[in-house]
Design a protein around this motif. Structure first.
Motif, PDB file in Angstrom:
ATOM      1  N   ARG A 199       0.867  -1.192   0.000  1.00 49.44           N
ATOM      2  CA  ARG A 199       0.000   0.000   0.000  1.00 49.44           C
ATOM      3  C   ARG A 199       0.902   1.240   0.000  1.00 49.44           C
ATOM      4  O   ARG A 199       1.939   1.244   0.664  1.00 49.44           O
ATOM      5  N   ALA A 200       0.456   2.277  -0.728  1.00 50.39           N
ATOM      6  CA  ALA A 200       1.255   3.506  -0.828  1.00 50.39           C
ATOM      7  C   ALA A 200       0.950   4.451   0.333  1.00 50.39           C
ATOM      8  O   ALA A 200      -0.209   4.569   0.745  1.00 50.39           O
ATOM      9  N   TYR A 201       1.983   5.099   0.844  1.00 45.59           N
ATOM     10  CA  TYR A 201       1.809   6.160   1.856  1.00 45.59           C
ATOM     11  C   TYR A 201       2.698   7.341   1.473  1.00 45.59           C
ATOM     12  O   TYR A 201       3.900   7.166   1.204  1.00 45.59           O
TER      13      TYR A 201
ATOM     14  N   LEU B 291       2.425   8.914   7.592  1.00 43.78           N
ATOM     15  CA  LEU B 291       1.264   9.241   8.419  1.00 43.78           C
ATOM     16  C   LEU B 291       0.150   8.282   7.988  1.00 43.78           C
ATOM     17  O   LEU B 291      -0.366   8.388   6.881  1.00 43.78           O
TER      18      LEU B 291
ATOM     19  N   VAL C  31      -5.931  -3.905   5.876  1.00 42.77           N
ATOM     20  CA  VAL C  31      -4.765  -4.773   6.098  1.00 42.77           C
ATOM     21  C   VAL C  31      -3.531  -3.974   6.524  1.00 42.77           C
ATOM     22  O   VAL C  31      -2.969  -4.176   7.603  1.00 42.77           O
ATOM     23  N   ALA C  32      -3.091  -3.052   5.655  1.00 41.82           N
ATOM     24  CA  ALA C  32      -1.796  -2.402   5.899  1.00 41.82           C
ATOM     25  C   ALA C  32      -1.876  -1.390   7.037  1.00 41.82           C
ATOM     26  O   ALA C  32      -0.965  -1.297   7.861  1.00 41.82           O
ATOM     27  N   SER C  33      -2.973  -0.621   7.067  1.00 43.56           N
ATOM     28  CA  SER C  33      -3.042   0.432   8.088  1.00 43.56           C
ATOM     29  C   SER C  33      -3.108  -0.174   9.489  1.00 43.56           C
ATOM     30  O   SER C  33      -2.563   0.394  10.442  1.00 43.56           O
TER      31      SER C  33
END
Ligand SMILES: Cc1cc2nc3c(=O)[nH]c(=O)nc-3n(C[C@H](O)[C@H](O)[C@H](O)COP(=O)(O)OP(=O)(O)OC[C@H]3O[C@@H](n4cnc5c(N)ncnc54)[C@H](O)[C@@H]3O)c2cc1C
Ligand SMILES: Cc1cc2nc3c(=O)[nH]c(=O)nc-3n(C[C@H](O)[C@H](O)[C@H](O)COP(=O)(O)O)c2cc1C
Length: 581
Positions: free
Chosen positions: A369-371, A387, A403-405
């Motif tokens: 996942r992109a952040y 963030l 999932v990722a967060s």
């Protein structure tokens, strides 16, 4: 492999130079060069200059258009160009954001690589060209040979919608489909490489460059699985919401110990998550596979075990022959049924004994996942800050977790390690330091603007910076409040307007603040300011754009059309930039 060996009678840098030219040259170009060099020698010996072995004909053109938001289609367009060059074609690559439709009509052969965003929409930067292509004024494309590669994600109801529509439209305008469209999921590397090989072959006329050349059309998949993945230590893990907030937004500081990826403000990191072990245990239990530890660990680490798409339902029906699942598909009910549900719902609702391979086959590889990166290397050195807002909701009677967060919020800890990959975004970069910038970033949309402000401080940029931030409440949800106060004090931030939607009886959002400040806003834009929007794509980004159009209309007394045109001009000048998700 380089064709000129290190033992050749040239200096090392000359060998490098020669390899740069000869290495990627086609067989035809090499033959020409061989003839030409032989001719030079003969000429210097007083003989008649022979013609090069294969006189160069102008190469046949190929137009490659890409519609990309996060760079995948753009990268693949580069691969098409490389493959085309090898087969004797002359490729021209065009970003759809800058496409003039006349270029399509003038094309002889055309490849389009298009990603789908939002809920079945084109990438934001390409909306103008996309609408023109779909509109009545689009030119006829009679005789243009074309192929479309569509990028998407089967988790979305409108899978590859944009690629599908472009493919249909090109045919409707008279184009001749030479390569059948392929719709790629997130693990697109191999199918895309195969499609590129086939499409370039189909689009290459037999006499592309004067004679038939044996070319290896195959391309290696572009996404190399591991080489550019960085492992980082988590040195800060802080919830920026107060304990009384109903949100959890984690400030995550990653330390790369002397080897940080070379990121720029505006770039993102792809984070490789792991699944929630409790969810995987529930899934294994529903499938009758509890106790299979090998499968459990594979599912946690590397398989997408939550996404439920029509494709998953179809595979489940095919591999189990489940009567009710087949009926769901046959009745056309499946699309509605999967909304808000996950793989575990399918298996728990329609249980049937599964073996490990059948369960595994229902899943696709777990995607990162992109952040947005919330720091500038000039200020934090070998670190990168993210963030991350924990996605939690309830649907169909189950508590759900992104999932990722939640991997970040619940399982990554200070001292632990995370795997990330740099995702550059040259379309969301800072302008030169003397330019003013206006940044609109509610919620986690504010992340890249922390990077912008840090960068502007570190480079002592002269341009002014104006931030619009919003969230639910001032007291519990003011993300990075101290950073902004400090930046306002030291001048890295010139001004800041905030909108806390739940602090007032009427909900106030950033677009309302833009409207309140419209005269000053338009003054900044008239003075050459760049306007940035980051965060929610579904509502916020559209509302912000609409507010800016209304601001132009009001401040400059323009008609709605002229005000819209003013914003289109900003977009064309690349002064209206978005990174929304
Ligand atoms: C370029 C880019 C930059 C980004 N930057 C950031 C950032 O800085 N910070 C950040 O927090 N995120 C950011 N994101 C979003 C981030 O990549 C993830 O999409 C997000 O964290 C959710 O991922 P997840 O794995 O936790 O959720 P997933 O497991 O992927 O689940 C998300 C899915 O759950 C479903 N869902 C979510 N909420 C609901 C609901 N209320 N009702 C029903 N279904 C729902 C939707 O289908 C949604 O697609 C960015 C995305 C992009 C593309
Ligand atoms: C916020 C968001 C929305 C998306 N919406 C869709 C969609 O509606 N349909 C689809 O097939 N893919 C969707 N995708 C997946 C993208 O098309 C996919 O990631 C693609 O590889 C991106 O290509 P690009 O990097 O060229 O933009 C979405 C991705 C994101 C992050």
């Amino acid at each position: 492999m380089s064709p000129i060996p290190k033992t050749a009678p040239f200096a090392e840098e000359e060998i490098d130079l020669l390899n740069r030219v000869v290495g990627p040259a086609s067989a035809n170009q090499r033959a020409w060069l061989a003839g030409f060099l032989a001719g030079l020698d003969a000429a210097s010996a007083g003989a008649v200059v022979p013609q090069p072995a294969a006189p160069a004909r102008p190469a046949e053109p190929l137009t490659i258009v890409y519609a990309s938001e996060s760079g995948n289609s753009e990268k693949l367009a580069g691969d098409v160009a490389k493959s085309a060059r090898k087969s004797g074609l002359k490729p021209t690559t065009i970003d759809m954001a800058e496409l003039d439709l006349a270029a399509l009509a003038a094309a002889k052969r055309l490849v389009v690589i298009a990603a789908t965003w939002g809920e079945g929409e084109p990438p934001a930067r390409t909306i103008r060209a996309y609408n023109e292509l779909m509109g009545e004024g689009a030119p006829r494309l009679d005789g243009v040979e074309f192929g479309v590669l569509a990028l998407g994600d089967t988790a979305y109801a409108e899978f590859c919608a944009v690629g599908k529509k472009i493919d249909e439209r090109l045919a409707a305008l008279g184009g001749k489909r030479i390569a059948d469209r392929v719709d790629c999921d997130l693990d697109f590397a191999e199918p895309a490489a195969r499609w590129i090989g086939d499409a370039v072959k189909a689009l290459t006329p037999p006499n592309a460059s004067g004679r038939v050349i044996e070319v290896d059309f195959g391309l290696k998949p572009v996404a190399s699985p591991s080489t550019d993945i960085f492992e980082a230590e988590i040195i800060e893990h802080v919830d920026l919401n107060s304990s009384r907030s109903d949100k959890e937004t984690i400030h995550l500081a990653l330390s790369f110990e002397g080897a940080a990826p070379a990121y720029e403000p505006g770039d993102s990191l792809d984070l490789y998550p792991e699944n929630d072990p409790a969810y995987v245990d529930g899934l294994l239990k529903a499938a009758g596979l509890a106790g299979d530890d090998k499968l459990r660990s594979e599912l946690i680490r590397s398989r997408d075990v939550t996404t439920l798409s029509i494709k998953t339902v179809e595979s489940y029906a095919a591999s189990t022959g489940h009567q009710y699942v087949n009926a769901l598909l046959a009745d056309g009910q499946a699309k509605g049924w999967i909304a808000g549900r996950q793989l575990i719902d399918l298996i728990a609702t329609f249980p049937i004994a599964l073996d490990a391979e059948k369960l595994r086959a229902l899943t696709r590889p777990l995607a990162p996942r992109a952040y947005s990166i919330a720091s500038s290397r000039r200020e934090v050195g070998d670190e990168a800050h993210l963030l991350v807002s924990a996605v939690r909701y309830e649907s169909h009677g189950r508590a759900r977790k992104g999932v990722a967060s939640n991997y970040v919020a619940e399982r990554l800890k200070r001292g632990g390690r995370a795997r990330v990959k740099l995702k550059p975004n040259k379309h969301f970069a800072l302008p030169s330091g003397d330019r003013d910038i206006i940044m609109v970033g509610p919620g986690t949309g504010v992340a890249p603007f922390r990077a912008f402000v840090q960068e502007r401080r570190a480079t002592q940029a002269k341009g002014r910076s104006w931030l619009f931030f919003g969230d639910r409440t001032f007291t519990h949800d003011f993300l990075y409040q101290l950073d902004w106060q400090e930046a306002l004090k030291d001048g890295a931030l010139t001004r800041m307007d905030v909108a806390f939607s739940r602090d007032t009886p009427n909900k106030v959002y950033v677009q309302h603040k833009l409207w309140d400040q419209r005269s000053e806003l338009i003054k900044w834009l008239d003075g050459g300011a760049h306007f940035y929007v980051c965060g929610d794509a579904k509502a916020m980004a559209k509302d912000v754009r609409a507010a800016l159009v209304r601001a132009y209309a009001d401040v400059k007394a323009l008609s709605a059309e002229a005000a819209e045109q003013a914003v289109v001009t900003l977009e064309r000048e690349k002064r209206y930039l978005q990174d929304t998700y």
